[in-house]
Design a protein around this motif. Structure first.
Motif, PDB file in Angstrom:
ATOM      1  N   THR B  10      24.934  97.283  21.567  1.00 29.64           N
ATOM      2  CA  THR B  10      25.191  95.977  22.181  1.00 29.64           C
ATOM      3  C   THR B  10      24.440  95.902  23.486  1.00 29.64           C
ATOM      4  O   THR B  10      24.316  96.913  24.199  1.00 29.64           O
ATOM      5  N   LEU B  11      23.950  94.717  23.796  1.00 31.84           N
ATOM      6  CA  LEU B  11      23.163  94.516  24.996  1.00 31.84           C
ATOM      7  C   LEU B  11      23.568  93.176  25.588  1.00 31.84           C
ATOM      8  O   LEU B  11      23.546  92.162  24.885  1.00 31.84           O
ATOM      9  N   SER B  12      23.943  93.150  26.847  1.00 26.52           N
ATOM     10  CA  SER B  12      24.271  91.897  27.533  1.00 26.52           C
ATOM     11  C   SER B  12      23.105  91.505  28.429  1.00 26.52           C
ATOM     12  O   SER B  12      22.660  92.326  29.240  1.00 26.52           O
ATOM     13  N   ALA B  13      22.625  90.289  28.276  1.00 26.53           N
ATOM     14  CA  ALA B  13      21.467  89.851  29.038  1.00 26.53           C
ATOM     15  C   ALA B  13      21.553  88.356  29.330  1.00 26.53           C
ATOM     16  O   ALA B  13      22.347  87.636  28.710  1.00 26.53           O
ATOM     17  N   SER B  14      20.727  87.922  30.259  1.00 24.20           N
ATOM     18  CA  SER B  14      20.689  86.510  30.650  1.00 24.20           C
ATOM     19  C   SER B  14      19.398  85.866  30.167  1.00 24.20           C
ATOM     20  O   SER B  14      18.398  86.564  29.919  1.00 24.20           O
ATOM     21  N   VAL B  15      19.418  84.551  30.070  1.00 20.40           N
ATOM     22  CA  VAL B  15      18.205  83.817  29.722  1.00 20.40           C
ATOM     23  C   VAL B  15      17.118  84.161  30.743  1.00 20.40           C
ATOM     24  O   VAL B  15      17.369  84.196  31.947  1.00 20.40           O
ATOM     25  N   GLY B  16      15.941  84.470  30.229  1.00 21.30           N
ATOM     26  CA  GLY B  16      14.821  84.835  31.080  1.00 21.30           C
ATOM     27  C   GLY B  16      14.620  86.326  31.244  1.00 21.30           C
ATOM     28  O   GLY B  16      13.559  86.764  31.718  1.00 21.30           O
ATOM     29  N   THR B  74      10.527  94.265  21.878  1.00 25.22           N
ATOM     30  CA  THR B  74      10.665  93.677  23.204  1.00 25.22           C
ATOM     31  C   THR B  74      10.666  92.163  23.104  1.00 25.22           C
ATOM     32  O   THR B  74       9.854  91.572  22.377  1.00 25.22           O
ATOM     33  N   ILE B  75      11.598  91.550  23.816  1.00 26.98           N
ATOM     34  CA  ILE B  75      11.606  90.097  23.998  1.00 26.98           C
ATOM     35  C   ILE B  75      11.249  89.880  25.457  1.00 26.98           C
ATOM     36  O   ILE B  75      11.994  90.300  26.352  1.00 26.98           O
ATOM     37  N   SER B  76      10.121  89.253  25.709  1.00 22.91           N
ATOM     38  CA  SER B  76       9.585  89.218  27.081  1.00 22.91           C
ATOM     39  C   SER B  76      10.410  88.327  28.007  1.00 22.91           C
ATOM     40  O   SER B  76      10.565  88.640  29.188  1.00 22.91           O
ATOM     41  N   SER B  77      10.935  87.239  27.490  1.00 22.28           N
ATOM     42  CA  SER B  77      11.749  86.334  28.289  1.00 22.28           C
ATOM     43  C   SER B  77      12.790  85.721  27.356  1.00 22.28           C
ATOM     44  O   SER B  77      12.488  84.814  26.590  1.00 22.28           O
ATOM     45  N   LEU B  78      14.000  86.231  27.432  1.00 25.30           N
ATOM     46  CA  LEU B  78      15.059  85.860  26.486  1.00 25.30           C
ATOM     47  C   LEU B  78      15.365  84.370  26.544  1.00 25.30           C
ATOM     48  O   LEU B  78      15.535  83.794  27.637  1.00 25.30           O
ATOM     49  N   GLN B  79      15.398  83.746  25.379  1.00 20.83           N
ATOM     50  CA  GLN B  79      15.715  82.328  25.267  1.00 20.83           C
ATOM     51  C   GLN B  79      17.083  82.143  24.616  1.00 20.83           C
ATOM     52  O   GLN B  79      17.578  83.040  23.936  1.00 20.83           O
ATOM     53  N   PRO B  80      17.711  80.977  24.805  1.00 25.47           N
ATOM     54  CA  PRO B  80      19.055  80.764  24.238  1.00 25.47           C
ATOM     55  C   PRO B  80      19.127  81.009  22.734  1.00 25.47           C
ATOM     56  O   PRO B  80      20.137  81.495  22.232  1.00 25.47           O
ATOM     57  N   ASP B  81      18.040  80.707  22.024  1.00 26.05           N
ATOM     58  CA  ASP B  81      18.031  80.890  20.575  1.00 26.05           C
ATOM     59  C   ASP B  81      17.944  82.358  20.163  1.00 26.05           C
ATOM     60  O   ASP B  81      18.107  82.704  18.994  1.00 26.05           O
ATOM     61  N   ASP B  82      17.712  83.249  21.131  1.00 21.82           N
ATOM     62  CA  ASP B  82      17.500  84.664  20.810  1.00 21.82           C
ATOM     63  C   ASP B  82      18.780  85.483  20.776  1.00 21.82           C
ATOM     64  O   ASP B  82      18.746  86.668  20.430  1.00 21.82           O
ATOM     65  N   PHE B  83      19.902  84.883  21.155  1.00 22.71           N
ATOM     66  CA  PHE B  83      21.153  85.633  21.109  1.00 22.71           C
ATOM     67  C   PHE B  83      21.560  85.797  19.643  1.00 22.71           C
ATOM     68  O   PHE B  83      21.877  84.828  18.948  1.00 22.71           O
ATOM     69  N   ALA B  84      21.492  87.048  19.196  1.00 20.21           N
ATOM     70  CA  ALA B  84      21.622  87.361  17.774  1.00 20.21           C
ATOM     71  C   ALA B  84      21.723  88.873  17.632  1.00 20.21           C
ATOM     72  O   ALA B  84      21.756  89.600  18.635  1.00 20.21           O
ATOM     73  N   THR B  85      21.775  89.343  16.391  1.00 16.38           N
ATOM     74  CA  THR B  85      21.728  90.780  16.126  1.00 16.38           C
ATOM     75  C   THR B  85      20.369  91.127  15.547  1.00 16.38           C
ATOM     76  O   THR B  85      19.832  90.383  14.704  1.00 16.38           O
TER      77      THR B  85
END
Lengths: 119, 107
Positions: B10-16, B74-85
């Motif tokens: 599990t990984l908790s992260a913010s947009v961007g 790697t996801i360079s800049s997390l976007q709202p649509d990227d919250f997933a498994t």
């Protein structure tokens, strides 16, 4: 476009059988190896079985070997999974998938069909 | 069978945020590795194949690297649509196997 539509899922008692089907369209079905992949609730994805384009080669995960049989009917563009001696741990969403034709990663997926094994 | 071990689970992260997920194979698989995104109620979607090749139509913020036994998504800049498994999968040999998954949650 490529479409894979699974059917045949449902609730079944332990020890009973079920057959899943996958209707394929939008590509030359008889040219591709096809697979079944499942997702048990709360767990990771698990590859189940594969069948070569002409049905001559079949591969199975150890967890289903001897109980499940993969088959295909190229005249009907349909993939099957015959599941016998079902167990509670077979409960999962079952996906029909198509690989690329040259390598065994899953380029296209159906929407899945839910199989619940419960008394 | 080749075992695939993903971390973290599990990984908790913010947009961007820049996000990195690791996948380790129990033996060398060359670059025969794919990454998938999985959202509840939807079919998994392939993002990366052959360890670092971007599947057609996948945003360029996704990238993959590695060979042998160590791989990263790697996801360079997390976007709202990227919250997933996210799952890795080896296709070096049968039995094909997946990693245990990494759930990317909103921080």
């Amino acid at each position: 476009q490529v479409q894979l539509v699974e059917s045949g899922g449902g609730v079944v008692q332990p020890g009973r059988s079920l057959r899943l089907s996958c209707a394929a369209s939008g590509f030359t079905f008889s040219s591709y190896t096809m697979h079944w992949v499942r997702h048990p609730p709360g767990k990771g994805l698990e590859w189940v079985a594969a069948i070569s384009f002409d049905g001559t080669d079949k591969y199975y995960a150890d967890s289903v070997k001897g109980r499940f049989t993969i088959s295909r009917d190229n005249s009907k563009n349909t993939l099957y999974l015959q599941m016998n001696s079902l167990r509670a741990e077979d409960t999962a969403i079952y996906y029909c998938t198509r690989e690329t034709g040259a390598t065994e990663y899953f380029q296209y997926w159906g929407q899945g069909t839910l199989v619940t094994v419960s008394s | 069978d080749i075992q695939m071990t993903q971390s973290p689970s599990t990984l908790s992260a913010s947009v961007g945020d820049r996000v990195t997920i690791t996948c380790r194979a129990s033996e060398s698989i060359s670059t025969w590795l794919a990454w998938y995104q999985y959202k509840p109620g939807k079919a998994p979607k392939v993002l990366i194949y052959k360890a670092s090749s971007l599947e057609s139509g996948v945003p360029s913020r996704f990238s993959g690297s590695g060979s042998g036994t160590e791989f990263t998504l790697t996801i360079s800049s997390l976007q709202p649509d990227d919250f997933a498994t996210y799952f890795c999968q080896q296709y070096n040999s049968y039995a094909l196997t997946f990693g245990g998954g990494t759930k990317v949650e909103i921080k």
